[in-house]
Design a protein around this motif. Sequence first.
Motif, PDB file in Angstrom:
ATOM      1  N   ASP A  20      13.003 -26.769  -7.917  1.00 16.31           N
ATOM      2  CA  ASP A  20      13.884 -27.799  -8.467  1.00 16.31           C
ATOM      3  C   ASP A  20      14.810 -28.299  -7.360  1.00 16.31           C
ATOM      4  N   PHE A  42      16.207 -17.869  -3.741  1.00 18.93           N
ATOM      5  CA  PHE A  42      16.652 -18.738  -4.816  1.00 18.93           C
ATOM      6  C   PHE A  42      16.984 -20.129  -4.275  1.00 18.93           C
ATOM      7  N   ARG A  43      17.205 -21.049  -5.176  1.00 21.11           N
ATOM      8  CA  ARG A  43      17.501 -22.423  -4.775  1.00 21.11           C
ATOM      9  C   ARG A  43      18.724 -22.483  -3.880  1.00 21.11           C
ATOM     10  N   ASP A  44      19.717 -21.631  -4.127  1.00 24.31           N
ATOM     11  CA  ASP A  44      20.938 -21.667  -3.329  1.00 24.31           C
ATOM     12  C   ASP A  44      20.901 -20.684  -2.149  1.00 24.31           C
ATOM     13  N   ASN A  92      14.128 -22.351 -10.058  1.00 22.23           N
ATOM     14  CA  ASN A  92      15.244 -21.907  -9.221  1.00 22.23           C
ATOM     15  C   ASN A  92      14.883 -20.812  -8.220  1.00 22.23           C
ATOM     16  N   SER A  93      13.607 -20.447  -8.105  1.00 22.18           N
ATOM     17  CA  SER A  93      13.241 -19.294  -7.284  1.00 22.18           C
ATOM     18  C   SER A  93      12.071 -19.615  -6.361  1.00 22.18           C
ATOM     19  N   THR A 136      19.364 -31.360  -3.082  1.00 24.78           N
ATOM     20  CA  THR A 136      20.411 -31.509  -4.084  1.00 24.78           C
ATOM     21  C   THR A 136      21.379 -32.628  -3.698  1.00 24.78           C
ATOM     22  N   TRP A 168       9.811 -29.517  -9.332  1.00 20.17           N
ATOM     23  CA  TRP A 168      10.290 -29.699 -10.704  1.00 20.17           C
ATOM     24  C   TRP A 168      10.184 -31.167 -11.118  1.00 20.17           C
ATOM     25  N   ASP A 203      16.848 -28.519   1.273  1.00 24.57           N
ATOM     26  CA  ASP A 203      17.534 -28.724  -0.005  1.00 24.57           C
ATOM     27  C   ASP A 203      17.730 -30.212  -0.237  1.00 24.57           C
TER      28      ASP A 203
END
Length: 579
Positions: free
Chosen positions: A314, A403-405, A386-387, A332, A221, A330
């Motif tokens: 993302d 998914f991202r999470d 997000n996927s 984040t 992203w 991840d």
Amino acid sequence: MPSLTDIPVEIILDNLLPLFSLKDLLSLTLVNKDFSVVCGDDTFWKRKVNEDYNFPDASSARTKGYKFLYRGIHHSQVYIWGNAADSRLGLRNTSSSRAPILYSSVPYPRQLRIPDVRLVDIVAGGWSFHALDSDGNVYVWGKLNAENHALLNDPISISGRAVDRPVKLQLPERVNKLSCGRAHSMALTESNRVLVFTNWGTPYYLESPAVHAPIQVECGWAFSAILSRTGEVYIWWPFKGLFKEQIRQHGFETEQRARQGQRIAIPENNVVECVTWEITTDPYLLYDVVDELPKLQPDAKPDHTKIVKIAAGDDFLIGLTKGGHVLKVDFTGQNEDFTGPAMMRPRWRYLSRFSEVESVKELPELKNETESLDSLHMTHISAHFNSFFAYSTGSSSIVLRGFRDTAVTTPPDIIPGLQNRDVIAVVLGDYHFAALTSTGKLFTWGQYSSGALGLGDPTRLPIGTPGAYSNERDKSNARVSPPHVPIPTEVKFGTRDYGQGRNIFVFGVTACGWHTGALVIDLDDPEYEQSEEEGDSTRSAPTSIEEPGAFPTPIFRRPFRIGLAGAFAGRGRGGGADG
């Protein structure tokens, strides 16, 4: 006296056939049945379409039909659809209906004509498209970054500058692979250098002593990633930290040159002379994959844990190992220089529920597929926003969504109607998705997203059909978006309505934002028909594509060719076309 048929097949495929002209190859298929089979070998034609047409095969899971593709790619066409804002579709007139919701959308595939260009790959950005041709040239249209403002007379070195038609970027060398994020893109060149675009006029080369032999470039992203031949993964954020500062400074210098009249403008011939520069620094090397990953196949080799593919979303990255392990890291909350505590730095996490046969068999949606799952081996991945998707190949292909999470214990999401469809590519927009099969069929699902599904004009479609309104009240009030399409539905080309359309074979697809694009071979096109052998009774593309056809002259040809007569003179009956 030994004959040609006594030569091992491997030597014929790897050392002899690549030297033949197309005419000689077709003649050799008439010698006998054995040579007809050998000359139709998919691995050979896979190599040939890559070498002669710069075809980036790694972007899909295609395993067959390369001979058909070699012939058809000579007449490739590009179709685009979805949101038309920011000039992203490259079409001058995009009003497709009386309904206000459609004023800036094209809800069905429309051909975008680029004269005298043979496209082999297409990738989409947040507001743009990038396309690669068989000569290794890059074409762009739309806006690279619509969040930045620019005037129509601004140079193309301003990232917010709208390009309302496809333009060719004149670069120092050929490009072999492309990737695009939301507002930036990357290319891997013929000399294995990484070229980064934060605008289309002044891309920069990433010069890093630490990065050796890159084989894949991947845009997330808002971050970039490189995969090396040895399985190392490097990442950086083009719009943060040191990179942001260097780009800002170079942008200031570019603006100064523009004020002095040295503009990187779009000339009448639509060929932009790009000015490249360099950033010399090392991106961040991710931790190596742990050696404790299980063997997913009994005959797994020692390098089964090496990462061979990556896909970016993302603030997360998906990795796929040679052994079929699906991994996730991840980012984040991370700093761009990863200066925080070591225990908090990003690490690969193994997603066993996306990788192991027994875990996949436990999914309720696949309880009837236990037999076909016995040989499950994930071979491809894709991601955006997000996927992400992980999928296997063949007629029993399994497609799993995450998914991202998604955590280590999170089960995959199963898309109805997408399993056992011989899927070879899955691409993602923000809220819509598309899957391509080996037989050239394209399926989309998800939100309407200004027509990004490409299923037709919802004001013309019958009530209740995929992509249409669910009732007359919503249809008469076209400001209401059509309902979500949960099941993958085939896209028809050449019609606004829910009809049969043209006989199209899709061989490439991309999606991003609220738009979609496809590279196709139009089997109804008179130019394609003229390239077929006289008497060929079908123009469709069956599951196994073996018809020889009459091949066009390729773009790239080796400087040295030999004929069959010269190569096998005196070798007996196998040396002639009439043998």
